[in-house]
Scaffold this motif. Structure first.
Motif, PDB file in Angstrom:
ATOM      1  N   GLN B 323       0.842  -1.201   0.000  1.00 62.03           N
ATOM      2  CA  GLN B 323       0.000   0.000   0.000  1.00 62.03           C
ATOM      3  C   GLN B 323       0.880   1.254   0.000  1.00 62.03           C
ATOM      4  O   GLN B 323       0.658   2.184  -0.760  1.00 62.03           O
ATOM      5  N   ALA B 324       1.899   1.242   0.867  1.00 66.23           N
ATOM      6  CA  ALA B 324       2.779   2.412   0.965  1.00 66.23           C
ATOM      7  C   ALA B 324       3.529   2.618  -0.349  1.00 66.23           C
ATOM      8  O   ALA B 324       3.659   3.744  -0.834  1.00 66.23           O
ATOM      9  N   ARG B 325       3.999   1.518  -0.955  1.00 62.02           N
ATOM     10  CA  ARG B 325       4.743   1.638  -2.221  1.00 62.02           C
ATOM     11  C   ARG B 325       3.827   2.139  -3.324  1.00 62.02           C
ATOM     12  O   ARG B 325       4.220   2.957  -4.153  1.00 62.02           O
ATOM     13  N   LEU B 326       2.587   1.642  -3.319  1.00 65.51           N
ATOM     14  CA  LEU B 326       1.632   2.035  -4.354  1.00 65.51           C
ATOM     15  C   LEU B 326       1.320   3.528  -4.266  1.00 65.51           C
ATOM     16  O   LEU B 326       1.373   4.251  -5.253  1.00 65.51           O
ATOM     17  N   GLU B 327       1.006   3.986  -3.041  1.00 65.05           N
ATOM     18  CA  GLU B 327       0.656   5.409  -2.878  1.00 65.05           C
ATOM     19  C   GLU B 327       1.811   6.301  -3.291  1.00 65.05           C
ATOM     20  O   GLU B 327       1.622   7.375  -3.865  1.00 65.05           O
ATOM     21  N   SER B 328       3.020   5.838  -3.000  1.00 57.66           N
ATOM     22  CA  SER B 328       4.190   6.617  -3.379  1.00 57.66           C
ATOM     23  C   SER B 328       4.362   6.607  -4.901  1.00 57.66           C
ATOM     24  O   SER B 328       4.652   7.651  -5.502  1.00 57.66           O
ATOM     25  N   ALA B 329       4.161   5.439  -5.523  1.00 59.90           N
ATOM     26  CA  ALA B 329       4.298   5.351  -6.986  1.00 59.90           C
ATOM     27  C   ALA B 329       3.302   6.292  -7.668  1.00 59.90           C
ATOM     28  O   ALA B 329       3.650   6.985  -8.630  1.00 59.90           O
ATOM     29  N   TRP B 330       2.087   6.336  -7.168  1.00 61.07           N
ATOM     30  CA  TRP B 330       1.077   7.224  -7.748  1.00 61.07           C
ATOM     31  C   TRP B 330       1.576   8.664  -7.798  1.00 61.07           C
ATOM     32  O   TRP B 330       1.543   9.308  -8.837  1.00 61.07           O
ATOM     33  N   ILE B 331       2.046   9.165  -6.663  1.00 61.81           N
ATOM     34  CA  ILE B 331       2.358  10.594  -6.609  1.00 61.81           C
ATOM     35  C   ILE B 331       3.648  10.927  -7.345  1.00 61.81           C
ATOM     36  O   ILE B 331       3.786  12.013  -7.881  1.00 61.81           O
ATOM     37  N   TYR B 332       4.602   9.980  -7.391  1.00 62.10           N
ATOM     38  CA  TYR B 332       5.835  10.261  -8.139  1.00 62.10           C
ATOM     39  C   TYR B 332       5.615  10.121  -9.641  1.00 62.10           C
ATOM     40  O   TYR B 332       6.344  10.696 -10.436  1.00 62.10           O
ATOM     41  N   ASP B 333       4.593   9.324 -10.034  1.00 63.17           N
ATOM     42  CA  ASP B 333       4.288   9.136 -11.454  1.00 63.17           C
ATOM     43  C   ASP B 333       3.504  10.305 -12.038  1.00 63.17           C
ATOM     44  O   ASP B 333       3.571  10.568 -13.227  1.00 63.17           O
ATOM     45  N   GLN B 386      12.659  20.972   9.072  1.00 64.65           N
ATOM     46  CA  GLN B 386      13.183  19.598   9.197  1.00 64.65           C
ATOM     47  C   GLN B 386      12.326  18.528   8.534  1.00 64.65           C
ATOM     48  O   GLN B 386      12.660  17.357   8.599  1.00 64.65           O
ATOM     49  N   THR B 387      11.230  18.942   7.888  1.00 64.42           N
ATOM     50  CA  THR B 387      10.468  17.942   7.145  1.00 64.42           C
ATOM     51  C   THR B 387      11.344  17.418   6.009  1.00 64.42           C
ATOM     52  O   THR B 387      11.968  18.197   5.295  1.00 64.42           O
ATOM     53  N   ARG B 388      11.383  16.100   5.851  1.00 64.40           N
ATOM     54  CA  ARG B 388      12.203  15.506   4.782  1.00 64.40           C
ATOM     55  C   ARG B 388      11.354  15.301   3.538  1.00 64.40           C
ATOM     56  O   ARG B 388      10.234  14.807   3.618  1.00 64.40           O
ATOM     57  N   LEU B 389      11.895  15.691   2.388  1.00 63.01           N
ATOM     58  CA  LEU B 389      11.170  15.562   1.119  1.00 63.01           C
ATOM     59  C   LEU B 389      12.122  15.035   0.054  1.00 63.01           C
ATOM     60  O   LEU B 389      13.336  15.037   0.241  1.00 63.01           O
ATOM     61  N   CYS B 390      11.545  14.597  -1.062  1.00 64.81           N
ATOM     62  CA  CYS B 390      12.358  14.208  -2.211  1.00 64.81           C
ATOM     63  C   CYS B 390      11.876  14.983  -3.422  1.00 64.81           C
ATOM     64  O   CYS B 390      10.710  15.339  -3.531  1.00 64.81           O
ATOM     65  N   TRP B 391      12.779  15.186  -4.363  1.00 68.07           N
ATOM     66  CA  TRP B 391      12.439  15.848  -5.615  1.00 68.07           C
ATOM     67  C   TRP B 391      11.636  14.855  -6.455  1.00 68.07           C
ATOM     68  O   TRP B 391      12.086  13.735  -6.693  1.00 68.07           O
ATOM     69  N   ALA B 392      10.444  15.273  -6.904  1.00 66.28           N
ATOM     70  CA  ALA B 392       9.578  14.325  -7.604  1.00 66.28           C
ATOM     71  C   ALA B 392      10.204  13.830  -8.898  1.00 66.28           C
ATOM     72  O   ALA B 392       9.952  12.709  -9.327  1.00 66.28           O
ATOM     73  N   SER B 393      11.044  14.653  -9.548  1.00 69.71           N
ATOM     74  CA  SER B 393      11.645  14.229 -10.819  1.00 69.71           C
ATOM     75  C   SER B 393      12.748  13.205 -10.612  1.00 69.71           C
ATOM     76  O   SER B 393      13.133  12.504 -11.540  1.00 69.71           O
ATOM     77  N   ASN B 394      13.304  13.143  -9.413  1.00 66.22           N
ATOM     78  CA  ASN B 394      14.347  12.169  -9.112  1.00 66.22           C
ATOM     79  C   ASN B 394      14.408  12.001  -7.603  1.00 66.22           C
ATOM     80  O   ASN B 394      15.020  12.796  -6.898  1.00 66.22           O
ATOM     81  N   ALA B 395      13.805  10.934  -7.114  1.00 66.38           N
ATOM     82  CA  ALA B 395      13.650  10.768  -5.667  1.00 66.38           C
ATOM     83  C   ALA B 395      14.978  10.539  -4.953  1.00 66.38           C
ATOM     84  O   ALA B 395      15.031  10.555  -3.727  1.00 66.38           O
ATOM     85  N   LYS B 396      16.062  10.355  -5.742  1.00 64.24           N
ATOM     86  CA  LYS B 396      17.367  10.186  -5.077  1.00 64.24           C
ATOM     87  C   LYS B 396      17.846  11.510  -4.495  1.00 64.24           C
ATOM     88  O   LYS B 396      18.736  11.532  -3.657  1.00 64.24           O
ATOM     89  N   VAL B 397      17.305  12.610  -5.018  1.00 66.58           N
ATOM     90  CA  VAL B 397      17.660  13.922  -4.468  1.00 66.58           C
ATOM     91  C   VAL B 397      16.756  14.178  -3.258  1.00 66.58           C
ATOM     92  O   VAL B 397      15.557  14.395  -3.397  1.00 66.58           O
ATOM     93  N   THR B 398      17.354  14.107  -2.057  1.00 62.92           N
ATOM     94  CA  THR B 398      16.557  14.304  -0.847  1.00 62.92           C
ATOM     95  C   THR B 398      16.882  15.666  -0.247  1.00 62.92           C
ATOM     96  O   THR B 398      18.028  16.123  -0.320  1.00 62.92           O
ATOM     97  N   VAL B 399      15.870  16.297   0.322  1.00 63.75           N
ATOM     98  CA  VAL B 399      16.066  17.626   0.903  1.00 63.75           C
ATOM     99  C   VAL B 399      15.370  17.704   2.268  1.00 63.75           C
ATOM    100  O   VAL B 399      14.595  16.818   2.623  1.00 63.75           O
TER     101      VAL B 399
END
Lengths: 442, 478
Positions: B323-333, B386-399
């Motif tokens: 479920q967690a992977r799916l919800e994440s895939a939706w928003i990054y897609d 301090q909220t952690r986020l990732c860049w939607a175009s490339n989730a390897k970039v964390t901020v």
């Protein structure tokens, strides 16, 4: 002036639990407590009594709960060696640096040599195959632990003591819980639930006291604990808080709500009827305005522990909400108002915490219709049972209308006797009835 | 309901036009899915009264059971379905392929699971023997019924769920569960108002239960059939029985025809959307699961009728992870779904107004660490520091959110890059970027203990003996 009858009844209950636990005739004992009953002191009593003869695990769901248990035990007996088994990623030793009898390790085999090991349920689960069985396992906050977590650790000891608060939020899942509801194998039951289901003869000892809640809140809190009879440890007048008249202008309703709360322990601040989303800016404004006004009026408190009036600190005030979005909105707005120390969190994360004054953002505030999430009696219970002095509920005028008529349909499951939605419906109605005489309109 | 779906719902109502909620289709659709409609008898959740399937609008196969409460007739009908459907399923199965079922709604999917449950544990010998094909198809249905719990699975696609995920209508959630009304709302005929189109389409019955008035009509037909069936055998009796059966088939055909057309129209509606980047990955997972299950069944391994505590603990963890992977895939897609997250206060969207690649900070040990700074100008943000986020175009970039400044033109959020600054391209000034909650990390779960603990073992007295359930219920039919 504590309420002596209540306290002596509670002491007797603690004594009963500890002596039955020591006698060892029952494989498991459950101690069921209302909010703020002093569960930790029961766990402490059991550990200290058993410490000489028994090797044991003491566990709880979260790191914060373990840290509290460690500090309490280490202070109660500074000669008692305690080992904290922690996750590799979270070394808590800095918290215990002043406590000489506490050692921390992330290695199960190191901990295995020591008589008393404290660890979260998760850490015990990961280490279970490296830990030998012990005489006893004590689990605090056992109503927050689910059956799956209990499955991992239950083999670690033949004798178990489960202590918990049955009114708080039950374990939840992000997927459909209906898949397993009613099955004896349901992984989402509480640890206490699965134990009592399989072994109905397990003794359940109630703790008939709330040390945290004032008498004004104890009667309301009983709605969340059907079948559990309890009273406040303090009497009317043991605690008080006073406010100055306050300088400058403030909305009359805010001042009236603060006056009502300081007088009676409750206030219900009602915004006009309006359909709103969960992220309601007007509610944020009202809550922040209320807290800002509270501190403008120099609040001072006294209680059975500190009998002279002293200033109420921002960190002793909390706001309880239902959604993380509400929390983030409030956090940002409170920070901008200079109230950074005021605690804001969702009910889930406030479980087990205690404050002097709490502002509760009513779960139903401005909803167009009700659902199981917002009706959950556990959520409301957590919000209304965190305070030692007073709780101010902020809602909308339409909230009560949502509870008119018939409760919404809820799925039923064979073998699942609980009715969280109907219980929530009942509890919400009772609470709104109770708040009627403390109601103020903004 | 999210802020976004509330807004889209209001707009749909005002404009009387369904609103797209997504940029992409998050359901993979095979070239030739098997559309299947199933109907049960009212009050008989395990019965099979009528079933239809096919690979296209003109490829319609229909099996009707004239009296589903009679076990022999039930088995005959199920067997007729199995002998035709199994070859279709086998043809679609290969190491890299699996059959994909499309059903009108989740209730039909549940019905498939119940049909499977009914015969999956039957035997080919003994008093209650059934043909081997019946058991084989039932086991596949039983598997599909359970597999349907898997978040994001696509072996069986319920159309109402799929459509209302991608479009927001002016109807309630309950109304959206009627496939005919829902698809009419989304794509009304030219010149027809969406509300009116839905109202006109509502009489179509996609199953698995039908209108009580229709049930009354069916009851009369079945009663006539039973009378003819139980009369003493003769040529006239046979003829009467055949005629009565024909009337029942005609009853179901009349229901099926419009529903069948609606079903294929809904499939083409879905197909008109462009597929999301990660939907095929989930289909690959599904194909793997399907083939593993076939392998297991061919090896003669039986499923348990009831899962054990260990299995359910494992199942819950797996479902939550999926479920967690799916919800994440939706928003990054999908930018539209990402925007929904931003409106929920779970992310940021805006124009990058400043990038400082040379910024650095001191670590706790006193080392200097490169921590580029990216400043994004948004219309609003509630994210605490301090909220952690990732860049939607490339989730390897964390901020990490460092600070937030409000001004007339919006909100400037200073983001400190905490990962990917060396190997990955970073956002650049004037880029319009999304920053979202990080995708779920892989969680290593502890082993479950070998022995079932005492606490999870019922005391012997608490277990009630099970009654056999697969009996002919016709005995109780008046």
């Amino acid at each position: 002036m504590t309420n002596k009858t209540v306290v002596s009844k509670a002491d007797a209950a603690v004594e009963q639990v500890v002596s039955r636990f020591m006698a060892g005739k029952d494989p498991a004992i459950v101690a069921r407590a209302p909010a703020g009953a002093g569960k930790s002191s029961l766990v402490r009593a059991a550990v200290l009594r058993a410490a000489e003869k028994k090797r044991m695990f003491v566990s709880a769901p979260t790191n914060a709960q373990i840290a509290d248990l460690v500090e309490g035990l280490a202070r109660a007996n500074p000669a008692l060696p305690l080992v904290v088994l922690h996750a590799t990623s979270q070394d808590p030793s800095y918290r215990f640096s002043a406590l000489k009898n506490v050692t921390c390790t992330s290695k199960a085999d190191q901990a295995d040599a020591e008589p008393i090991v404290l660890a979260t349920l998760d850490k015990l689960a990961y280490s279970a195959d490296k830990l030998g069985a012990r005489d006893a396992l004590i689990i605090d906050e056992a109503y927050q632990a689910d059956s799956a977590k209990f499955f991992h650790v239950s083999n670690l000891a033949k004798r178990q003591l489960l202590v918990g608060d049955s009114g708080q939020l039950s374990p939840f899942t992000t997927v459909d819980a209906g898949l397993w509801r009613g099955l004896a194998e349901d992984p989402l039951q509480t640890a206490v639930g699965v134990l009592l289901r399989n072994h109905p003869s397990t003794p359940v000892v109630p703790l008939p006291i709330t040390r945290r809640l004032p008498p004004s809140a104890a009667s309301l809190a009983r709605h969340f604990y059907p079948g559990l009879d309890f009273d406040a440890a303090t009497s009317v007048g043991d605690r008080a808080w006073v406010l100055d008249a306050g300088k400058g202008k403030a909305t009359a309703a805010l001042d009236a709500a603060l006056n009502e709360a300081s007088k009676s322990g409750w206030a219900h601040l009602v915004l006009p009827d309006e359909p709103v989303l969960v992220s309601d800016p007007a509610a944020v404004e009202a809550i922040v305005g209320l807290i800002a006004r509270l501190f403008e009026r120099q609040p001072r408190v006294r209680c059975e522990k500190v009998k002279t009036l002293h200033a109420l600190q921002p960190k002793q005030v909390a706001v309880a909400v239902s959604h993380t979005l509400q929390r983030d909105m409030l956090r940002t707005t409170l920070d901008e108002a200079g109230l950074t120390d005021v605690h804001v969190d969702t009910a889930n994360r406030l479980q087990g915490l205690e404050f002097e004054v709490v502002v509760a953002w009513h779960p139903l505030a401005g909803l167009p219709d009700v659902d199981a999430f917002h009706l959950d009696p556990g959520r409301l219970c957590v919000m209304l049972t965190r305070h030692r002095h007073a709780c101010i509920v902020v809602g909308r005028a339409s909230d009560a209308d949502l509870l008119d008529g018939v409760a919404p349909p809820a799925p039923a499951f064979l073998g699942y006797e609980e009715e969280p939605l109907l219980d929530g419906w009942e509890a919400h109605r009772a609470v709104l009835d109770h708040l009627e005489k403390h109601r103020l309109f903004l | 309901m999210s802020v976004m779906t509330t807004l889209l719902g209001a707009r749909a109502h005002v404009e009387s036009r369904a609103q797209r909620r997504t940029t992409f289709r998050h359901v993979h659709l095979e070239k030739k899915p098997i559309l299947l409609f199933g109907y049960q008898l009212a009050g008989e959740p395990f019965s099979m009264a009528s079933v239809a399937w096919g690979l296209g609008p003109k490829d319609l196969h229909h099996v009707v059971c004239p009296e589903p409460r009679n076990r022999t007739l039930s088995v005959t009908a199920f067997h007729a379905m199995a002998s035709e459907l199994l070859p279709v399923i086998d043809k679609a199965t290969s190491p890299k392929g699996a059959p994909q079922f499309v059903v009108p709604n989740p209730a039909t999917l549940d019905l498939l699971g119940r049909w499977g449950r009914r015969f999956a544990f039957s035997e080919t010998t003994g008093e209650w023997a059934v043909p081997a094909d019946v058991i084989r198809l039932a086991r596949l249905f039983f598997f599909l019924g359970r597999y349907a719990r898997m978040p994001g699975q696509q072996l069986v696609v319920p159309l109402t769920d799929a459509l209302s995920f991608h479009w927001v209508t002016g109807q309630s959630t309950l109304e959206n569960q009627q496939l005919a009304a829902l698809s009419a709302w989304i794509r009304p005929d030219d010149g027809v108002d969406a509300h009116d189109a839905a109202l006109a389409a509502e009489h179509v019955e996609p199953g698995p239960v039908t209108d009580p008035n229709e049930d009354e009509k069916l009851a009369t037909l079945v009663e006539a059939y039973n009378l003819a069936r139980r009369a003493s055998p003769s040529a006239a009796q046979k003829k009467a029985m055949a005629a009565a059966e024909q009337a029942i088939v005609a009853h179901w055909t009349a229901h099926l025809q419009p529903a069948w057309a609606v079903g294929w129209r809904a499939v083409s509606l879905l197909r008109s959307l462009e597929e999301a980047p990660t939907a095929p990955e989930r289909w690959t997972d599904d194909v793997g699961a399907w083939n593993r299950e076939l392998q297991r069944q061919q090896e003669g391994k039986r499923s348990r009728a009831r899962a054990t505590t260990r299995q359910l603990i494992w199942e819950r963890q797996m479902l939550e992870d999926r479920q967690a992977r799916l919800e994440s895939a939706w928003i990054y897609d999908d930018p539209m779904l990402a925007a929904e997250q931003v409106l929920e206060g779970r992310g940021l969207r805006g124009k990058i107004i400043k990038v400082d690649l040379e910024a650095s900070e001191k670590s706790a040990k006193g080392r200097t660490l490169t921590r580029p700074i990216v400043v994004i100008r948004c219309t609003g943000s509630l994210l605490p520091a301090q909220t952690r986020l990732c860049w939607a175009s490339n989730a390897k970039v964390t901020v990490e959110v460092e600070s937030t400044t409000r001004h007339k033109n919006g909100v400037d959020v200073v983001l400190k890059v905490t990962g990917g600054m060396k190997k990955e391209r970073l956002p650049e000034v004037d880029d319009v970027a999304f920053f979202l909650r990080p995708p779920p990390a892989f969680i290593k779960r502890p082993h479950l203990p070998e022995a079932i603990p005492w606490s999870h073992t019922p005391e012997p007295a608490t277990v009630a003996p099970l009654q056999p359930i697969d009996q002919d219920v016709e005995a109780s039919v008046p």
